[in-house]
Design a protein around this motif. Sequence first.
Motif, PDB file in Angstrom:
ATOM      1  N   ALA A 453       0.850  -1.234  -0.057  1.00  0.00           N
ATOM      2  CA  ALA A 453      -0.002  -0.136  -0.143  1.00  0.00           C
ATOM      3  C   ALA A 453       0.805   1.175   0.145  1.00  0.00           C
ATOM      4  CB  ALA A 453      -0.818  -0.106   1.090  1.00  0.00           C
ATOM      5  N   LEU A 454       2.057   1.081   0.575  1.00  0.00           N
ATOM      6  CA  LEU A 454       2.853   2.491   0.509  1.00  0.00           C
ATOM      7  C   LEU A 454       3.852   2.560  -0.561  1.00  0.00           C
ATOM      8  CD1 LEU A 454       3.776   2.343   4.436  1.00  0.00           C
ATOM      9  CD2 LEU A 454       2.580   3.921   3.342  1.00  0.00           C
ATOM     10  N   GLY A 455       3.579   1.179  -1.689  1.00  0.00           N
ATOM     11  CA  GLY A 455       4.313   1.621  -2.594  1.00  0.00           C
ATOM     12  C   GLY A 455       5.967   0.822  -2.447  1.00  0.00           C
ATOM     13  N   GLY A 456       6.052   0.122  -1.314  1.00  0.00           N
ATOM     14  CA  GLY A 456       7.344  -0.357  -1.243  1.00  0.00           C
ATOM     15  C   GLY A 456       7.478  -1.487  -2.039  1.00  0.00           C
ATOM     16  N   GLU A 457       8.778  -1.775  -2.625  1.00  0.00           N
ATOM     17  CA  GLU A 457       9.008  -3.030  -3.474  1.00  0.00           C
ATOM     18  C   GLU A 457       9.842  -4.096  -2.710  1.00  0.00           C
ATOM     19  OE1 GLU A 457      10.928  -3.400  -8.025  1.00  0.00           O
ATOM     20  OE2 GLU A 457      11.160  -1.449  -6.853  1.00  0.00           O
ATOM     21  N   LEU A 458       9.012  -5.143  -2.703  1.00  0.00           N
ATOM     22  CA  LEU A 458       9.877  -6.225  -1.817  1.00  0.00           C
ATOM     23  C   LEU A 458      10.947  -6.999  -2.406  1.00  0.00           C
ATOM     24  CD1 LEU A 458       7.093  -7.817   0.489  1.00  0.00           C
ATOM     25  CD2 LEU A 458       9.444  -6.935   1.391  1.00  0.00           C
ATOM     26  N   THR A 459      11.972  -7.439  -2.213  1.00  0.00           N
ATOM     27  CA  THR A 459      12.902  -8.111  -2.733  1.00  0.00           C
ATOM     28  C   THR A 459      12.447  -9.578  -2.805  1.00  0.00           C
ATOM     29  OG1 THR A 459      14.808  -6.700  -2.270  1.00  0.00           O
ATOM     30  CG2 THR A 459      15.214  -8.775  -2.961  1.00  0.00           C
ATOM     31  N   LYS A 460      12.632 -10.298  -3.923  1.00  0.00           N
ATOM     32  CA  LYS A 460      12.202 -11.447  -3.731  1.00  0.00           C
ATOM     33  C   LYS A 460      13.255 -12.418  -3.674  1.00  0.00           C
ATOM     34  CE  LYS A 460       8.458 -14.674  -5.553  1.00  0.00           C
ATOM     35  NZ  LYS A 460       8.190 -14.840  -4.048  1.00  0.00           N
ATOM     36  N   LEU A 461      13.358 -13.481  -2.641  1.00  0.00           N
ATOM     37  CA  LEU A 461      14.468 -14.370  -2.348  1.00  0.00           C
ATOM     38  C   LEU A 461      14.532 -15.358  -3.635  1.00  0.00           C
ATOM     39  CD1 LEU A 461      16.136 -14.516   0.287  1.00  0.00           C
ATOM     40  CD2 LEU A 461      14.494 -16.187   1.101  1.00  0.00           C
ATOM     41  N   THR A 462      15.679 -15.811  -4.074  1.00  0.00           N
ATOM     42  CA  THR A 462      15.720 -16.854  -4.947  1.00  0.00           C
ATOM     43  C   THR A 462      15.612 -18.111  -4.067  1.00  0.00           C
ATOM     44  OG1 THR A 462      18.132 -17.001  -4.929  1.00  0.00           O
ATOM     45  CG2 THR A 462      17.245 -15.573  -6.434  1.00  0.00           C
TER      46      THR A 462
END
Length: 484
Positions: A453-462
């Motif tokens: 909702a805050l527009g944060g971009e989560l890093t995806k774990l490989t």
Amino acid sequence: KIGDLDFKVADLSLAEFGRKEITLAEHEMPGLMALRREYSEVNPLKGARIAGSLHMTVQTAVLIETLVALGADVRWVSCNIFSTQDHAAAAVVVGPHGTVEEPKGVSVYAWKGETLTEYWWCTEQMLKWPTADGSVLGPNMILDDGGDVTMLVHKGLQYEKAGVVPPADESDSDEWKVILDLLRNSLATAPTYYSTIAPAIQGVTEETTTGVLRLYQLAAQGELLFPAINVNDSVTKSKFDNKYGCRHSLIDGINRATDVLIGGKVALVAGYGDVGKGSAESLRGQGARVIIAEIDPICALQALMDGFEVATVDTAIERADIVVTTTGNKDIISAEHMQRMKHQAILGNIGHFDNEIDMAGLARIPGIHRLEIKPQVHLWTFASGKTILVLSEGRLLNLGNATGHPSFVMSSSFSNQVIAQIELFTKNGEYAKEVYRLPKALDEKVARIHVEALGGELTKLTKDQAEYIGVDVEGPYKPEHYRY
Ligand code: NAI
């Protein structure tokens, strides 16, 4: 009572204003709105009769209407005599589809500025579901903030079993005398009320540190009547609401109450837990020079590392222009401390109960005089002519003098509340009469919604990375003992 709906609020005509603010708040509460969408078809709370006691604010209105959207039948009170926002209470009674003439919402018993007698009367009304034949029907779920409802049910049952309510003794607080009177009256008029309703209660979900403490004490004594979920210690509750919520609402309360310039002043904050950390940061953000008082060396060391002076209340009280208690403990600021405070210094509490500051002791000082500047702001003058300003009569000032925490942070807290209610109501057999926390996966779910909702971009774990650190790609990402 209008139609079938019983309630008591200050002024139903405030509902339109309340509805406008509730609509604004819904946008700022993405967690609650996501839960409404997720469960709109399933109605997991159908059959739940939820007795709720939590500050009756605009944010709580969105929580209540989420519980209703999920199928629950809800009755509500505030958990503090000063924290109700009257327009929010009115709007909840009217409901999204009702009118002032024909309210279709929820039974709320709450208004700003209740007396203690009114407060406990409201709580008692909230526990009594009206029935066509006049039979007793209570809640099957409790949603508590500070544990007052849970305590009332436990005490009510205890005294009914004993067949007598003990007389008040000299050391009992005014509030406790009110509770004893209420239970004595209940025993005389409906002697099996609590014995009838208690067995039907499937559980309680508790909002705050102080209420959780009471629950663990009951569980340790083997006296807890039903399972409990400790919502406070979800990370997305206490590390956000208690900290960032207070960072917002502490100075909001001080500003609305006094409009004094905080910059340059010396502020003394007692307690450097989650609430204390947010409070100290909020005062420092305004340019105050902040001193922390702590009993716990770990928290005291954190305060020092964060750049605060650490001293005792006793040594720092005479230097402070603003004094705030955040401990959840009792007897932090004594009448003797108050007499040593600076002329026109400000004193307030943001912890749950009003026993952090000895208000009774202040009132007993010979020659003391109390002047109301406006509701919840009082100037106390000592015989010497020196004065101090006390906010919200020693009750939590962010809700008494302002409007409490803003919607976004409450969305995080209340998402945990809704999930906890669903969990206890739908999987009741899996829980014993103990205190539980929600699983970490749900905590992460709540956080994820708010990050997005805050527009944060989560890093995806490989997959490879996940294996390397020993977690699942989808989480949980931390072991239980991780502290954040
Ligand atoms: P916490 O346990 O994290 O922090 C309290 C701190 O006070 C602890 O670090 C403890 O060591 C310290 N302390 C205890 N006795 C002390 C004493 N005599 N002198 C100095 N420090 C002392 O608890 P948290 O979560 O910070 O909550 C504090 C209170 O605030 C509770 O009553 C809680 O229910 C309430 N609360 C109020 C909110 C509000 O909006 N007003 C929001 C969230 C919690």
